[in-house]
Structure formats: structure tokens, C-alpha cells
Design an enzyme around this catalytic site. Structure first.
Site, PDB file in Angstrom:
ATOM      1  N   ASP A  51      17.249 -10.112  -2.454  1.00  0.00           N
ATOM      2  CA  ASP A  51      18.505  -9.770  -3.130  1.00  0.00           C
ATOM      3  C   ASP A  51      18.838  -8.293  -2.941  1.00  0.00           C
ATOM      4  O   ASP A  51      20.012  -7.906  -2.908  1.00  0.00           O
ATOM      5  CB  ASP A  51      18.424 -10.088  -4.631  1.00  0.00           C
ATOM      6  CG  ASP A  51      18.411 -11.591  -4.908  1.00  0.00           C
ATOM      7  OD1 ASP A  51      18.615 -12.374  -3.950  1.00  0.00           O
ATOM      8  OD2 ASP A  51      18.185 -11.985  -6.064  1.00  0.00           O
ATOM      9  N   ARG A  99       7.361  -5.328   3.209  1.00  0.00           N
ATOM     10  CA  ARG A  99       6.072  -5.966   2.960  1.00  0.00           C
ATOM     11  C   ARG A  99       5.881  -5.975   1.454  1.00  0.00           C
ATOM     12  O   ARG A  99       5.803  -4.925   0.820  1.00  0.00           O
ATOM     13  CB  ARG A  99       4.895  -5.244   3.592  1.00  0.00           C
ATOM     14  CG  ARG A  99       3.609  -5.987   3.101  1.00  0.00           C
ATOM     15  CD  ARG A  99       2.354  -5.628   3.774  1.00  0.00           C
ATOM     16  NE  ARG A  99       1.859  -4.307   3.479  1.00  0.00           N
ATOM     17  CZ  ARG A  99       0.700  -3.852   3.959  1.00  0.00           C
ATOM     18  NH1 ARG A  99      -0.045  -4.627   4.722  1.00  0.00           N
ATOM     19  NH2 ARG A  99       0.305  -2.635   3.674  1.00  0.00           N
ATOM     20  N   GLU A 147      -5.252 -11.821   7.585  1.00  0.00           N
ATOM     21  CA  GLU A 147      -6.169 -10.697   7.380  1.00  0.00           C
ATOM     22  C   GLU A 147      -7.375 -11.083   6.541  1.00  0.00           C
ATOM     23  O   GLU A 147      -8.034 -10.231   5.968  1.00  0.00           O
ATOM     24  CB  GLU A 147      -5.432  -9.481   6.797  1.00  0.00           C
ATOM     25  CG  GLU A 147      -4.561  -9.769   5.596  1.00  0.00           C
ATOM     26  CD  GLU A 147      -3.783  -8.533   5.097  1.00  0.00           C
ATOM     27  OE1 GLU A 147      -3.982  -7.423   5.614  1.00  0.00           O
ATOM     28  OE2 GLU A 147      -2.982  -8.705   4.173  1.00  0.00           O
ATOM     29  N   ASP A 167      -7.877  -5.062   7.072  1.00  0.00           N
ATOM     30  CA  ASP A 167      -8.471  -6.092   6.223  1.00  0.00           C
ATOM     31  C   ASP A 167      -9.213  -7.142   7.040  1.00  0.00           C
ATOM     32  O   ASP A 167     -10.292  -7.594   6.645  1.00  0.00           O
ATOM     33  CB  ASP A 167      -7.393  -6.757   5.362  1.00  0.00           C
ATOM     34  CG  ASP A 167      -7.098  -5.946   4.111  1.00  0.00           C
ATOM     35  OD1 ASP A 167      -8.049  -5.635   3.376  1.00  0.00           O
ATOM     36  OD2 ASP A 167      -5.921  -5.619   3.883  1.00  0.00           O
ATOM     37  N   HIS A 213       0.812  -1.221   0.000  1.00  0.00           N
ATOM     38  CA  HIS A 213       0.000   0.000   0.000  1.00  0.00           C
ATOM     39  C   HIS A 213       0.844   1.269   0.000  1.00  0.00           C
ATOM     40  O   HIS A 213       0.296   2.369  -0.090  1.00  0.00           O
ATOM     41  CB  HIS A 213      -0.974  -0.004   1.184  1.00  0.00           C
ATOM     42  CG  HIS A 213      -2.032  -1.060   1.057  1.00  0.00           C
ATOM     43  ND1 HIS A 213      -2.946  -1.078   0.026  1.00  0.00           N
ATOM     44  CD2 HIS A 213      -2.312  -2.151   1.812  1.00  0.00           C
ATOM     45  CE1 HIS A 213      -3.742  -2.131   0.166  1.00  0.00           C
ATOM     46  NE2 HIS A 213      -3.370  -2.804   1.239  1.00  0.00           N
TER      47      HIS A 213
HETATM   48  C1  3PY Z   1      -4.220  -4.058   7.346  1.00  0.00           C
HETATM   49  O1  3PY Z   1      -4.557  -3.477   8.379  1.00  0.00           O
HETATM   50  O2  3PY Z   1      -4.992  -4.718   6.634  1.00  0.00           O
HETATM   51  C2  3PY Z   1      -2.838  -3.966   6.937  1.00  0.00           C
HETATM   52  O3  3PY Z   1      -2.465  -4.566   5.965  1.00  0.00           O
HETATM   53  C3  3PY Z   1      -1.937  -3.097   7.764  1.00  0.00           C
HETATM   54  O4  3PY Z   1      -0.909  -2.580   7.045  1.00  0.00           O
HETATM   55 MG    MG Z   2      -4.057  -5.411   4.816  1.00  0.00          MG
END
Ligand code: 3PY
Ligand code: MG
Length: 251
Positions: free
Chosen positions: A83, A69, A145, A171, A44
Site C-alpha cells: 500500500d 525486504r 537462507e 544466513d 536488517h
Molecule cells: C543474508 O545474507 O543472509 C541476507 O539476508 C542478505 O541480505
Molecule cells: Mg539473511
């Protein structure tokens, strides 16, 4: 270089910074603020490969362990980020043990996984013996999530080589309660969070979660989390700016 995150997670909680702004200068600043780790967010965050590379370079000049991430469970992107010098990967939307295995395999050289050999910045950050130690040192956190991920939590936690899970509370609450909220107090969310903490404790895996502030992160640590992210660069910049404006106006 030893990855202190993997060695020390049974002691103090890991405080993890979070970068969404594509800037090596922001990365360098955060890296010097006392975080144990700082994560470059390719899902994100507004960050492409070239920015991620310069951000990881900036982080290597700080005491913070550089994490990424990734945007999704894509072995090609995971391997490129390793890498590029990431010392751990947080992978979003892990819902099944098969997905968890695929994720961890991308982070491990054979015979443990299928990471292709070409360590590049791994050698610069990790040292000449990086190839011998990478399998032991690269941190792997699977994001829980989705409803399915929560249902499969135990099987996901059983994945060989997985260090732990990281709750995406936005999420997860969106799928469980119909609305995204990072600090949701909905009973279903409270139960889900408690379950993640207790199952991680049983299996001696890291329980991690994204938080919206330092206070919220301290609460999560008291609930049993060992890896917390107290907001990201965007939230902190916005919050500090709003406060400064309000103070200047005398509000
Ligand atoms: C979420 O809260 O879904 C996330 O991915 C946090 O970064
Ligand atoms: Mg998320």
C-alpha cells in the site's frame, strides 16, 4: 506503470540497490545511479514505517523500481508496504512451501490471494488502473537462507505466483557451514548456490543473491543469477570513505 522487472527478467540481469540507512535522501541518490530496482530493507536496515514511506516516495521520483525486504513473513507488514508503494517484496527465511504460499497470498488480491483492498500509494505510483494490474506486476522473491529452505527448494519454486528466490548468503552459509560469509567458497555453499541456479533455470524462475561488491555481482551473473544486489548503502559508504581517507593520507 508496468513493472519492468517482471516483464524483462529473461533478458539482462536485474541490478538491485539496497538501503539500510533510514533516509529518503539516500534513497533518492541510489535511485538515480542506474539500478533497475532499489530495495528498502526492513529486516536488517535501521528503518521504521515512517522512514520506509518517505524512502518509497523518494524512489518513485527515480527510474528504479521500489522494492521492500520485509522483516519477516508477516501479511500485515507485507500489505502495508505494498500500500505504501512497494512494487515487489523480498521475504526472508522462507523454508517451506506453506510459508511461500502464505507470502505470495499476502501480495495478491483475491481470487489469487488474500491481500486486503486499500491500495493508497499504489494508485499514485502505479496509476489509477493499479488494482487491475497489481496481481500481475508485484514481484515476489522468497529468500532461501535456511537448510530447510534449501531442502524444500523445488516445492518452494513450484509455488503459484512466486517469481523467484533470493539467496541470503550470510544466513545460508551460517546454517550450512557454521560461519556467516556472503562470498563463502565452502564446498557446501558452492553446491547450494549451483543448485539454486539450476533449479531456477529449470522452472524459469528468477535466481537472485545478495553480493558484497560490483565485482562479486558480475561473477554471480556469470554463474547464472538474474537478480543481484552489489552491496548495500552502508557497505558502499564505509568503503568509499575508507578509500578517501587512505588516499588523503597517501597510503
Ligand atoms: C543474508 O545474507 O543472509 C541476507 O539476508 C542478505 O541480505
Ligand atoms: Mg539473511
Amino acid at each position: 506503470r508496468k513493472n519492468k522487472l517482471r516483464a524483462e527478467h529473461n533478458n539482462a540481469a536485474i541490478i538491485n540497490g539496497w538501503l539500510a540507512i533510514p533516509s529518503s535522501y539516500s534513497a533518492e541518490i541510489l535511485g538515480h545511479q542506474g539500478y533497475d530496482a532499489v530495495t528498502v530493507d526492513l529486516q536488517h536496515g535501521m528503518i521504521d514505517f515512517a522512514s520506509a514511506l518517505s524512502m518509497l516516495q523518494a524512489l518513485s521520483a527515480t527510474p528504479a523500481v521500489p522494492l521492500v525486504r520485509v522483516a519477516d513473513n508477516d501479511p500485515a507488514q507485507i500489505m502495508r508496504m505494498l500500500d505504501a508503494g512497494a512494487y515487489g517484496i523480498i521475504c526472508p527465511m522462507i523454508s517451506t512451501p506453506e510459508e511461500a504460499r502464505r507470502f505470495v497470498a499476502a501480495c495478491r488480491y483475491p481470487p489469487l490471494g488474500n491481500r486486503s483492498f486499500g491500495p493508497a500509494r499504489g494508485l499514485l505510483y502505479g496509476g489509477a488502473d493499479y488494482p487491475q494490474h497489481a496481481n500481475d506486476e508485484i514481484l515476489t522473491l522468497a529468500m532461501i537462507e535456511t537448510r530447510e529452505g534449501l531442502a524444500n527448494l523445488d516445492a518452494i519454486l513450484a509455488t503459484e505466483g512466486l517469481d523467484g528466490v533470493f539467496i541470503g548468503p550470510n544466513d545460508l552459509s551460517l546454517t550450512l557451514t557454521g560461519s556467516a560469509s556472503a562470498e563463502s567458497r565452502h564446498p557446501e555453499m558452492l553446491a547450494a548456490v549451483e543448485r539454486v541456479v539450476s533449479q531456477c533455470r529449470q522452472r524459469q524462475k528468477i535466481a537472485g543473491i545478495f553480493c558484497t561488491s560490483g565485482e562479486a555481482a558480475a561473477r554471480r551473473i556469470s554463474e547464472g543469477f538474474q537478480f543481484v544486489t552489489p552491496a548495500n548503502d552502508v557497505m558502499q559508504l564505509g568503503r568509499a570513505s575508507r578509500e578517501a581517507v587512505a588516499q588523503a593520507r597517501g597510503n
